[in-house]
Design a protein around this motif. Structure first.
Motif, PDB file in Angstrom:
ATOM      1  N   ASP A 119       0.835  -1.210   0.000  1.00 56.71           N
ATOM      2  CA  ASP A 119       0.000   0.000   0.000  1.00 56.71           C
ATOM      3  C   ASP A 119       0.865   1.254   0.000  1.00 56.71           C
ATOM      4  O   ASP A 119       0.567   2.220  -0.712  1.00 56.71           O
ATOM      5  CB  ASP A 119      -0.913   0.044   1.230  1.00 56.71           C
ATOM      6  CG  ASP A 119      -2.118  -0.855   1.113  1.00 56.71           C
ATOM      7  OD1 ASP A 119      -2.483  -1.223  -0.011  1.00 56.71           O
ATOM      8  OD2 ASP A 119      -2.702  -1.185   2.168  1.00 56.71           O
ATOM      9  N   LEU A 120       1.916   1.233   0.800  1.00 57.48           N
ATOM     10  CA  LEU A 120       2.801   2.389   0.858  1.00 57.48           C
ATOM     11  C   LEU A 120       3.418   2.664  -0.513  1.00 57.48           C
ATOM     12  O   LEU A 120       3.482   3.805  -0.951  1.00 57.48           O
ATOM     13  CB  LEU A 120       3.889   2.166   1.905  1.00 57.48           C
ATOM     14  CG  LEU A 120       4.898   3.297   2.103  1.00 57.48           C
ATOM     15  CD1 LEU A 120       4.204   4.606   2.456  1.00 57.48           C
ATOM     16  CD2 LEU A 120       5.897   2.924   3.184  1.00 57.48           C
ATOM     17  N   ARG A 121       3.829   1.621  -1.187  1.00 57.58           N
ATOM     18  CA  ARG A 121       4.419   1.780  -2.517  1.00 57.58           C
ATOM     19  C   ARG A 121       3.371   2.258  -3.528  1.00 57.58           C
ATOM     20  O   ARG A 121       3.611   3.198  -4.291  1.00 57.58           O
ATOM     21  CB  ARG A 121       5.022   0.458  -2.982  1.00 57.58           C
ATOM     22  CG  ARG A 121       5.712   0.562  -4.337  1.00 57.58           C
ATOM     23  CD  ARG A 121       6.209  -0.777  -4.838  1.00 57.58           C
ATOM     24  NE  ARG A 121       5.068  -1.643  -5.089  1.00 57.58           N
ATOM     25  CZ  ARG A 121       4.953  -2.888  -4.654  1.00 57.58           C
ATOM     26  NH1 ARG A 121       5.891  -3.440  -3.911  1.00 57.58           N
ATOM     27  NH2 ARG A 121       3.897  -3.607  -4.936  1.00 57.58           N
ATOM     28  N   ASN A 122       2.196   1.637  -3.534  1.00 53.58           N
ATOM     29  CA  ASN A 122       1.198   1.924  -4.563  1.00 53.58           C
ATOM     30  C   ASN A 122       0.400   3.203  -4.306  1.00 53.58           C
ATOM     31  O   ASN A 122      -0.112   3.800  -5.257  1.00 53.58           O
ATOM     32  CB  ASN A 122       0.228   0.748  -4.704  1.00 53.58           C
ATOM     33  CG  ASN A 122       0.898  -0.483  -5.250  1.00 53.58           C
ATOM     34  OD1 ASN A 122       1.941  -0.414  -5.901  1.00 53.58           O
ATOM     35  ND2 ASN A 122       0.314  -1.638  -4.976  1.00 53.58           N
ATOM     36  N   ARG A 123       0.271   3.599  -3.054  1.00 51.89           N
ATOM     37  CA  ARG A 123      -0.536   4.778  -2.712  1.00 51.89           C
ATOM     38  C   ARG A 123       0.296   5.827  -1.995  1.00 51.89           C
ATOM     39  O   ARG A 123      -0.190   6.537  -1.121  1.00 51.89           O
ATOM     40  CB  ARG A 123      -1.704   4.342  -1.820  1.00 51.89           C
ATOM     41  CG  ARG A 123      -2.636   3.339  -2.467  1.00 51.89           C
ATOM     42  CD  ARG A 123      -3.732   2.815  -1.525  1.00 51.89           C
ATOM     43  NE  ARG A 123      -4.162   3.785  -0.533  1.00 51.89           N
ATOM     44  CZ  ARG A 123      -4.369   3.469   0.755  1.00 51.89           C
ATOM     45  NH1 ARG A 123      -4.178   2.262   1.200  1.00 51.89           N
ATOM     46  NH2 ARG A 123      -4.775   4.393   1.599  1.00 51.89           N
ATOM     47  N   SER A 124       1.563   5.931  -2.374  1.00 50.81           N
ATOM     48  CA  SER A 124       2.475   6.792  -1.617  1.00 50.81           C
ATOM     49  C   SER A 124       2.024   8.245  -1.560  1.00 50.81           C
ATOM     50  O   SER A 124       2.112   8.874  -0.506  1.00 50.81           O
ATOM     51  CB  SER A 124       3.904   6.690  -2.160  1.00 50.81           C
ATOM     52  OG  SER A 124       3.964   7.168  -3.479  1.00 50.81           O
ATOM     53  N   LYS A 125       1.531   8.804  -2.657  1.00 53.00           N
ATOM     54  CA  LYS A 125       1.102  10.207  -2.634  1.00 53.00           C
ATOM     55  C   LYS A 125      -0.044  10.408  -1.660  1.00 53.00           C
ATOM     56  O   LYS A 125      -0.013  11.320  -0.826  1.00 53.00           O
ATOM     57  CB  LYS A 125       0.702  10.697  -4.016  1.00 53.00           C
ATOM     58  CG  LYS A 125       0.282  12.178  -3.963  1.00 53.00           C
ATOM     59  CD  LYS A 125      -0.209  12.698  -5.265  1.00 53.00           C
ATOM     60  CE  LYS A 125      -0.604  14.149  -5.247  1.00 53.00           C
ATOM     61  NZ  LYS A 125      -1.031  14.765  -4.033  1.00 53.00           N
ATOM     62  N   GLU A 126      -1.041   9.553  -1.737  1.00 49.08           N
ATOM     63  CA  GLU A 126      -2.198   9.653  -0.849  1.00 49.08           C
ATOM     64  C   GLU A 126      -1.776   9.506   0.621  1.00 49.08           C
ATOM     65  O   GLU A 126      -2.212  10.270   1.489  1.00 49.08           O
ATOM     66  CB  GLU A 126      -3.199   8.552  -1.215  1.00 49.08           C
ATOM     67  CG  GLU A 126      -4.384   8.433  -0.305  1.00 49.08           C
ATOM     68  CD  GLU A 126      -5.221   7.196  -0.628  1.00 49.08           C
ATOM     69  OE1 GLU A 126      -6.016   6.826   0.250  1.00 49.08           O
ATOM     70  OE2 GLU A 126      -5.078   6.613  -1.706  1.00 49.08           O
ATOM     71  N   ILE A 127      -0.902   8.551   0.876  1.00 52.84           N
ATOM     72  CA  ILE A 127      -0.452   8.306   2.245  1.00 52.84           C
ATOM     73  C   ILE A 127       0.416   9.459   2.742  1.00 52.84           C
ATOM     74  O   ILE A 127       0.249   9.939   3.871  1.00 52.84           O
ATOM     75  CB  ILE A 127       0.282   6.959   2.332  1.00 52.84           C
ATOM     76  CG1 ILE A 127      -0.727   5.822   2.106  1.00 52.84           C
ATOM     77  CG2 ILE A 127       0.995   6.805   3.672  1.00 52.84           C
ATOM     78  CD1 ILE A 127      -0.106   4.471   1.861  1.00 52.84           C
ATOM     79  N   MET A 128       1.316   9.952   1.914  1.00 59.59           N
ATOM     80  CA  MET A 128       2.176  11.061   2.335  1.00 59.59           C
ATOM     81  C   MET A 128       1.367  12.336   2.553  1.00 59.59           C
ATOM     82  O   MET A 128       1.673  13.119   3.456  1.00 59.59           O
ATOM     83  CB  MET A 128       3.298  11.292   1.325  1.00 59.59           C
ATOM     84  CG  MET A 128       4.240  10.101   1.207  1.00 59.59           C
ATOM     85  SD  MET A 128       4.884   9.542   2.790  1.00 59.59           S
ATOM     86  CE  MET A 128       6.179  10.707   3.032  1.00 59.59           C
ATOM     87  N   ASP A 129       0.325  12.540   1.745  1.00 60.59           N
ATOM     88  CA  ASP A 129      -0.562  13.684   1.974  1.00 60.59           C
ATOM     89  C   ASP A 129      -1.246  13.564   3.333  1.00 60.59           C
ATOM     90  O   ASP A 129      -1.393  14.550   4.063  1.00 60.59           O
ATOM     91  CB  ASP A 129      -1.612  13.790   0.866  1.00 60.59           C
ATOM     92  CG  ASP A 129      -1.037  14.296  -0.453  1.00 60.59           C
ATOM     93  OD1 ASP A 129       0.102  14.812  -0.458  1.00 60.59           O
ATOM     94  OD2 ASP A 129      -1.741  14.161  -1.477  1.00 60.59           O
ATOM     95  N   ALA A 130      -1.654  12.336   3.692  1.00 63.56           N
ATOM     96  CA  ALA A 130      -2.287  12.122   4.997  1.00 63.56           C
ATOM     97  C   ALA A 130      -1.289  12.383   6.127  1.00 63.56           C
ATOM     98  O   ALA A 130      -1.633  12.981   7.147  1.00 63.56           O
ATOM     99  CB  ALA A 130      -2.842  10.700   5.082  1.00 63.56           C
ATOM    100  N   VAL A 131      -0.039  11.942   5.952  1.00 60.94           N
ATOM    101  CA  VAL A 131       0.993  12.189   6.970  1.00 60.94           C
ATOM    102  C   VAL A 131       1.225  13.687   7.106  1.00 60.94           C
ATOM    103  O   VAL A 131       1.311  14.217   8.218  1.00 60.94           O
ATOM    104  CB  VAL A 131       2.308  11.441   6.629  1.00 60.94           C
ATOM    105  CG1 VAL A 131       3.435  11.876   7.549  1.00 60.94           C
ATOM    106  CG2 VAL A 131       2.101   9.937   6.707  1.00 60.94           C
TER     107      VAL A 131
END
Length: 89
Positions: free
Chosen positions: A11-23
């Motif tokens: 998930d981190l690899r495939n959704r990195s932008k979404e996850i980093m935006d959440a962080v």
């Protein structure tokens, strides 16, 4: 049980932008690999550069008194008192 959402390495690899935006927005995650928790992804604490005047004044009112003589003596003990000025004659 983890207090923050778990995300897989995939998930981190495939959704990195979404996850980093959440962080960036303050969300933390526990990262897992093969079902095992391996790390945490947490936002950095932002350091304040300035303290509002009213807050500083409030903190100053409750600060302990200091002895200026003791403060100067502490400085003198820790600072080198000799002159190492290569241009001094």
């Amino acid at each position: 049980m983890s207090a923050q959402p778990e995300i897989t390495q995939r998930d981190l690899r495939n959704r990195s932008k979404e996850i980093m935006d959440a962080v960036q927005g303050g969300q933390s995650f526990t990262v897992t690999r093969d079902g095992h928790q391996i790390g945490e992804l947490i936002p950095l604490r932002r350091r304040r550069r300035f303290v509002p005047r009213e807050e500083f004044a409030g903190m100053s009112r409750t600060a302990p008194d200091i002895s200026l003589d003791a403060f100067r003596a502490d400085q003198d003990r820790t600072a080198e008192q000799g002159t190492d000025d290569p241009y001094a004659r």
